[in-house]
Design an enzyme around this catalytic site. Sequence first.
Site, mmCIF file in Angstrom:
data_model
loop_
_atom_site.group_PDB
_atom_site.id
_atom_site.type_symbol
_atom_site.label_atom_id
_atom_site.label_comp_id
_atom_site.label_asym_id
_atom_site.label_seq_id
_atom_site.Cartn_x
_atom_site.Cartn_y
_atom_site.Cartn_z
ATOM 1 N N VAL A 116 0.834 -1.248 -0.151
ATOM 2 C CA VAL A 116 -0.042 0.081 0.109
ATOM 3 C C VAL A 116 0.943 1.187 0.069
ATOM 4 O O VAL A 116 1.952 1.329 0.607
ATOM 5 C CB VAL A 116 -0.960 -0.001 1.279
ATOM 6 C CG1 VAL A 116 -1.680 1.368 1.413
ATOM 7 C CG2 VAL A 116 -2.183 -1.195 1.101
ATOM 8 N N GLU A 208 18.512 -9.335 23.937
ATOM 9 C CA GLU A 208 18.370 -10.684 23.361
ATOM 10 C C GLU A 208 19.465 -10.963 22.179
ATOM 11 O O GLU A 208 20.126 -12.079 22.302
ATOM 12 C CB GLU A 208 16.997 -10.940 23.047
ATOM 13 C CG GLU A 208 15.937 -10.842 24.256
ATOM 14 C CD GLU A 208 14.543 -10.941 23.794
ATOM 15 O OE1 GLU A 208 13.735 -11.084 24.722
ATOM 16 O OE2 GLU A 208 14.072 -10.677 22.586
ATOM 17 N N ASP A 338 1.414 -0.855 16.210
ATOM 18 C CA ASP A 338 2.414 -0.154 16.216
ATOM 19 C C ASP A 338 2.327 1.268 15.366
ATOM 20 O O ASP A 338 3.185 2.253 15.831
ATOM 21 C CB ASP A 338 3.763 -0.776 15.813
ATOM 22 C CG ASP A 338 4.202 -1.783 16.970
ATOM 23 O OD1 ASP A 338 3.771 -1.850 17.813
ATOM 24 O OD2 ASP A 338 5.326 -2.336 16.664
HETATM 25 C C1 LIG Z 1 12.712 -7.991 17.021
HETATM 26 C C2 LIG Z 1 11.490 -7.685 17.767
HETATM 27 C C3 LIG Z 1 11.314 -8.285 18.985
HETATM 28 C C4 LIG Z 1 9.868 -8.059 19.719
HETATM 29 N N1 LIG Z 1 9.668 -8.811 20.679
HETATM 30 C C5 LIG Z 1 8.758 -8.412 21.531
HETATM 31 C C6 LIG Z 1 8.075 -9.331 22.528
HETATM 32 O O1 LIG Z 1 8.985 -9.752 23.267
HETATM 33 N N2 LIG Z 1 6.961 -8.992 23.316
HETATM 34 C C7 LIG Z 1 6.044 -8.290 22.379
HETATM 35 O O2 LIG Z 1 5.111 -8.070 23.097
HETATM 36 N N3 LIG Z 1 6.350 -7.466 21.292
HETATM 37 C C8 LIG Z 1 7.550 -7.488 20.978
HETATM 38 N N4 LIG Z 1 7.757 -6.865 19.764
HETATM 39 C C9 LIG Z 1 6.888 -5.790 19.281
HETATM 40 C C10 LIG Z 1 5.816 -6.488 18.568
HETATM 41 O O3 LIG Z 1 6.369 -7.521 17.546
HETATM 42 C C11 LIG Z 1 4.996 -5.429 17.671
HETATM 43 O O4 LIG Z 1 4.455 -4.650 18.843
HETATM 44 C C12 LIG Z 1 3.872 -6.332 16.693
HETATM 45 O O5 LIG Z 1 4.437 -6.831 15.862
HETATM 46 C C13 LIG Z 1 3.079 -4.979 16.415
HETATM 47 O O6 LIG Z 1 2.103 -5.622 15.649
HETATM 48 P P1 LIG Z 1 1.469 -4.749 14.545
HETATM 49 O O7 LIG Z 1 0.322 -5.660 13.845
HETATM 50 O O8 LIG Z 1 1.125 -3.395 14.645
HETATM 51 O O9 LIG Z 1 2.705 -4.760 13.360
HETATM 52 P P2 LIG Z 1 3.366 -5.917 12.663
HETATM 53 O O10 LIG Z 1 3.341 -7.160 13.635
HETATM 54 O O11 LIG Z 1 4.770 -5.425 12.430
HETATM 55 O O12 LIG Z 1 2.606 -6.037 11.244
HETATM 56 C C14 LIG Z 1 2.602 -5.285 10.340
HETATM 57 C C15 LIG Z 1 2.159 -5.705 8.951
HETATM 58 O O13 LIG Z 1 2.059 -4.770 8.181
HETATM 59 C C16 LIG Z 1 2.454 -5.161 6.708
HETATM 60 N N5 LIG Z 1 3.008 -3.741 5.913
HETATM 61 C C17 LIG Z 1 3.736 -3.005 6.402
HETATM 62 N N6 LIG Z 1 3.709 -2.029 5.600
HETATM 63 C C18 LIG Z 1 2.753 -2.314 4.619
HETATM 64 C C19 LIG Z 1 2.369 -1.652 3.393
HETATM 65 N N7 LIG Z 1 2.948 -0.561 2.813
HETATM 66 N N8 LIG Z 1 1.480 -2.392 2.529
HETATM 67 C C20 LIG Z 1 1.080 -3.615 2.948
HETATM 68 N N9 LIG Z 1 1.469 -4.212 4.054
HETATM 69 C C21 LIG Z 1 2.319 -3.476 4.735
HETATM 70 C C22 LIG Z 1 3.911 -6.059 7.340
HETATM 71 O O14 LIG Z 1 4.342 -6.814 6.128
HETATM 72 C C23 LIG Z 1 3.327 -6.507 8.472
HETATM 73 O O15 LIG Z 1 2.794 -7.978 8.067
HETATM 74 C C24 LIG Z 1 8.910 -7.299 19.130
HETATM 75 C C25 LIG Z 1 9.287 -6.483 17.898
HETATM 76 C C26 LIG Z 1 10.660 -6.824 17.199
HETATM 77 C C27 LIG Z 1 10.743 -6.296 15.888
#
Ligand SMILES: Cc1cc2nc3c(=O)[nH]c(=O)nc-3n(C[C@H](O)[C@H](O)[C@H](O)COP(=O)(O)OP(=O)(O)OC[C@H]3O[C@@H](n4cnc5c(N)ncnc54)[C@H](O)[C@@H]3O)c2cc1C
Length: 450
Positions: A116, A208, A338
Amino acid sequence: MRAFYRTKGEPAGAETTPTAYVRTHVTGPAKLRPISPSGSRPKVVIIGAGFAGLEAARALSRAAVDIVLLDKKNHHCFQPLLYQVATAALSPADVAWPIRSIVSGQENVSVMMADVCAVDQESKIVRTKEGDRFLYDYLVIATGAYSSYFSHPEWAEYAPGLKTIEDATRIRAKILTGFERAEKATLEAEIRKFMTFVVVGGGPTGVELAGSIAEIAHSVLVRDFRKINPQSARVVLVEAGPRILPSFPADLSDYTKKILSDIGVEVLTGQAVTDCDDQGVSLAGGERIESACVLWAAGVKASPAAEWLGIEGDRAGRVPVNEFLQLPGNADVFVIGDTASVRSGGKPVPGLAPAAKQMGQYVGKHIARVVSGYESARPFVYRHQGDLATIGRKSAVVAFNRTKLKGVVGWLVWSIAHIYFLIGARNRAVVAINWLWEYLTFQRGARLIS
Ligand SMILES: Cc1cc2nc3c(=O)[nH]c(=O)nc-3n(C[C@H](O)[C@H](O)[C@H](O)COP(=O)(O)OP(=O)(O)OC[C@H]3O[C@@H](n4cnc5c(N)ncnc54)[C@H](O)[C@@H]3O)c2cc1C
């Protein structure tokens, strides 16, 4: 009934509809391709199949809506275990699943792989880099966050961050290549540079990563090289703030620092990075660390959703939303996970997986209620489920309300929580067996440079 489709190139406004519920989305040049056989139900477009987006889709499973789930990847990634892929403990397929297969049992969801790049709120259209357009009645933006290099985007080239499977395999290659190059090098200074690993950022991911690299060097690789001694590798964790794990209670931070030191990680606090290049990093205190492997775990910025919506994000680029997780002034657009900036109980909701899942569930239920004719909904309330970070193969810290756990007990809680949250019985079994094997043998099976 008139046509409620829009094709590529058709001007905005061509699909004006008597009600919002009779649109069908179109993709591909001049082709009308309804996504769902039921063209008359409200269309919910969810961007992002991460924790938040998937949970929103799931919460709509019984609602009379058609969902289009867009993601630029074909897989959902379990980010909390990415560092284990980056440090060769797990394979990519152990922490990622095809989005299609996750939602295959939910008939009202169609998955589209699409990147997107814009949202037209007036015409209710999502645009993608591939040139497709998706019409929506309700839009849920859940596109997560990226690594942030603050005002130095050029550092990304030298110090990869850890957000995706690709990042994890790149980091894995960088770490393992360091040992390979050191084995071939002849100059002492070169060997030292290849065997110095710098992790920038003392949050859970930095801790980690650093702990896990120290274990590879000091336990896993010990017998595998003839010229170099992997145990002499230097692992440095650099944190700009006064202590590592700042979101944890101070005593757990101190404990983590001690355990890291015990397993051979140098922890430098109060040291901001002032420069970063392919030869290492410079620190605010004046120290220069020569390293061929600098990794970035220091900051995040939200996906560019604020730009798509034409509004100003907060300092981390997140979209400020109201207590219903809606874009102020547009009740049909929700921003979650996020990418969203929201407060609950007077505090900002943290960027954690449980927060993203709770937001997804809330919005899914909210939309389900609205399409069933109920207007009101309670504001979103975040329930904190604790902070967890693992330090090594048998130590972790856990903070939940007044409960604090550390050491082996903390590690068991951390392990059970992570296995529980993995998707699919196969992955749970594979990860549990891998951890047990690694625990007993000090071996890591995924040591591939790819
Ligand atoms: C290395 C790491 C370790 C972590 N460890 C922890 C932990 O131990 N405990 C914890 O609670 N949280 C942890 N987190 C944080 C947690 O993973 C995030 O808070 C969570 O993933 C947020 O979920 P989300 O759905 O907002 O985003 P995400 O899970 O990041 O999903 C976003 C999705 O949107 C898609 N996307 C992005 N841009 C576009 C676009 N332009 N068009 C179409 N699709 C798109 C991506 O491909 C992805 O699939 C960690 C994060 C990282 C990076």
